[in-house]
Design an enzyme around this catalytic site. Structure first.
Site, PDB file in Angstrom:
ATOM      1  N   LEU A   1      32.615  43.391  36.439  1.00  0.00           N
ATOM      2  CA  LEU A   1      31.471  44.201  36.011  1.00  0.00           C
ATOM      3  C   LEU A   1      31.989  45.116  34.904  1.00  0.00           C
ATOM      4  O   LEU A   1      33.133  45.576  34.963  1.00  0.00           O
ATOM      5  CB  LEU A   1      30.949  45.057  37.173  1.00  0.00           C
ATOM      6  CG  LEU A   1      30.087  44.370  38.239  1.00  0.00           C
ATOM      7  CD1 LEU A   1      29.781  45.335  39.381  1.00  0.00           C
ATOM      8  CD2 LEU A   1      28.791  43.823  37.651  1.00  0.00           C
ATOM      9  N   ASP A   2      31.140  45.399  33.919  1.00  0.00           N
ATOM     10  CA  ASP A   2      31.537  46.318  32.851  1.00  0.00           C
ATOM     11  C   ASP A   2      31.888  47.674  33.453  1.00  0.00           C
ATOM     12  O   ASP A   2      31.372  48.035  34.515  1.00  0.00           O
ATOM     13  CB  ASP A   2      30.395  46.505  31.849  1.00  0.00           C
ATOM     14  CG  ASP A   2      30.052  45.211  31.135  1.00  0.00           C
ATOM     15  OD1 ASP A   2      30.918  44.327  31.079  1.00  0.00           O
ATOM     16  OD2 ASP A   2      28.911  45.101  30.656  1.00  0.00           O
ATOM     17  N   GLN A   3      32.634  48.468  32.697  1.00  0.00           N
ATOM     18  CA  GLN A   3      33.055  49.780  33.242  1.00  0.00           C
ATOM     19  C   GLN A   3      31.850  50.645  33.580  1.00  0.00           C
ATOM     20  O   GLN A   3      31.870  51.409  34.538  1.00  0.00           O
ATOM     21  CB  GLN A   3      34.057  50.483  32.313  1.00  0.00           C
ATOM     22  CG  GLN A   3      33.539  50.996  30.980  1.00  0.00           C
ATOM     23  CD  GLN A   3      32.758  52.298  31.067  1.00  0.00           C
ATOM     24  OE1 GLN A   3      32.859  53.003  32.077  1.00  0.00           O
ATOM     25  NE2 GLN A   3      31.972  52.600  30.055  1.00  0.00           N
TER      26      GLN A   3
END
Ligand code: URA
Length: 252
Positions: A102-104
């Site tokens: 997942l993106d930050q």
């Protein structure tokens, strides 16, 4: 299996480190300190404690983490903390890895495991595992955008046309979107392709496994056999209110 080998398999260090840990009296089985690393145990259902923290032997580790925003899915994060800092060190040491990323700035359900077959099964594009996201958008989501997402959108800088497996509006500026592909910034790029922009992204489910409401941001839990069946789509989802009361053994 002797106690030192058993502890090593669970991520408590090298064989020598585990022997030293045991010899120092910090390991208990059935409430009894075991200082003899050669003592043999049936690993199957073994519950032991290290420095008072209880662990159950697990041949493989299957976890769900509620990823908070501001964490990177990397062992060598560039600008933020690593999601691995949210796990007890033995889990990282035994080789638990995120199943996809997942993106930050994204939040929600992240699976982790040290079972390579499992990781492959849930990341392989050929398996078409559905991932469900709740998306808050900058602009109002109109019918044209919803339809385009369902029909398939051409991503910028990519030959790919991607269609949402499901898409419904939750309110003017939010929607629930399902995809079966895993691709860098996929949902953000899909929304960009229809002229909108993602403001917040939260993953609520993978396969048939829904992020339990009782698992708060930053917390993790072991997945049991029923959870794994749900993930694979072979067990019914939890009854409303039931997931909150489930045994939370192992949650941080
Ligand atoms: N799509 C995105 O854009 N980001 C994620 O983290 C996951 C899916």
């Amino acid at each position: 299996m002797d106690l030192s080998r058993l502890l090593q398999s669970q991520g408590f260090g090298s064989r020598a480190e585990c022997r030293a840990l045991i010899a120092s009296g910090r390991v208990c089985v059935d409430g009894r300190a075991c200082a003899d690393w050669t003592e043999e145990f049936d690993a199957g259902q073994l519950v032991f404690s290290v420095d008072g923290t209880s662990w159950r032997y697990r041949k493989a580790a299957y976890l769900a983490l509620h990823k908070p925003g501001g964490y990177e899915c990397s062992h060598q994060p560039q600008h933020h903390a690593s999601i691995y800092s949210l796990l007890p060190p033995p889990l990282v040491r035994r080789g638990v890895e995120a199943v996809g990323r997942l993106d930050q700035d994204a939040t929600g359900l992240l699976l982790l495991s040290d079972d390579g077959g499992f990781i492959h099964r849930y990341t392989s594009p050929r398996k078409q595992v559905e991932k469900v996201y709740e998306v808050r958008t900058r602009h109002v989501v109109d019918d044209r955008q919803l339809q385009a997402l369902l029909d398939g959108v051409k991503l910028r800088d990519d030959a790919l046309v991607v269609a949402a497996a499901g898409c419904e509006r939750l309110d003017d500026r939010s929607l629930r979107l399902s995809v079966t592909l895993g691709r860098y910034h996929l949902v953000k790029r899909m929304l960009a392709a229809v002229g909108n922009r993602v403001e917040a992204l939260h993953r609520v489910a993978i396969g048939g496994f829904v992020l339990p409401p009782a698992l708060h941001a930053g917390e993790w839990m072991w997945l049991d056999a029923t959870d794994l069946d749900r993930l694979a789509g072979t067990a019914a989802p939890p009854r409303a209110g039931f997931a909150d009361e489930r045994d939370r053994e192992g949650c941080s």
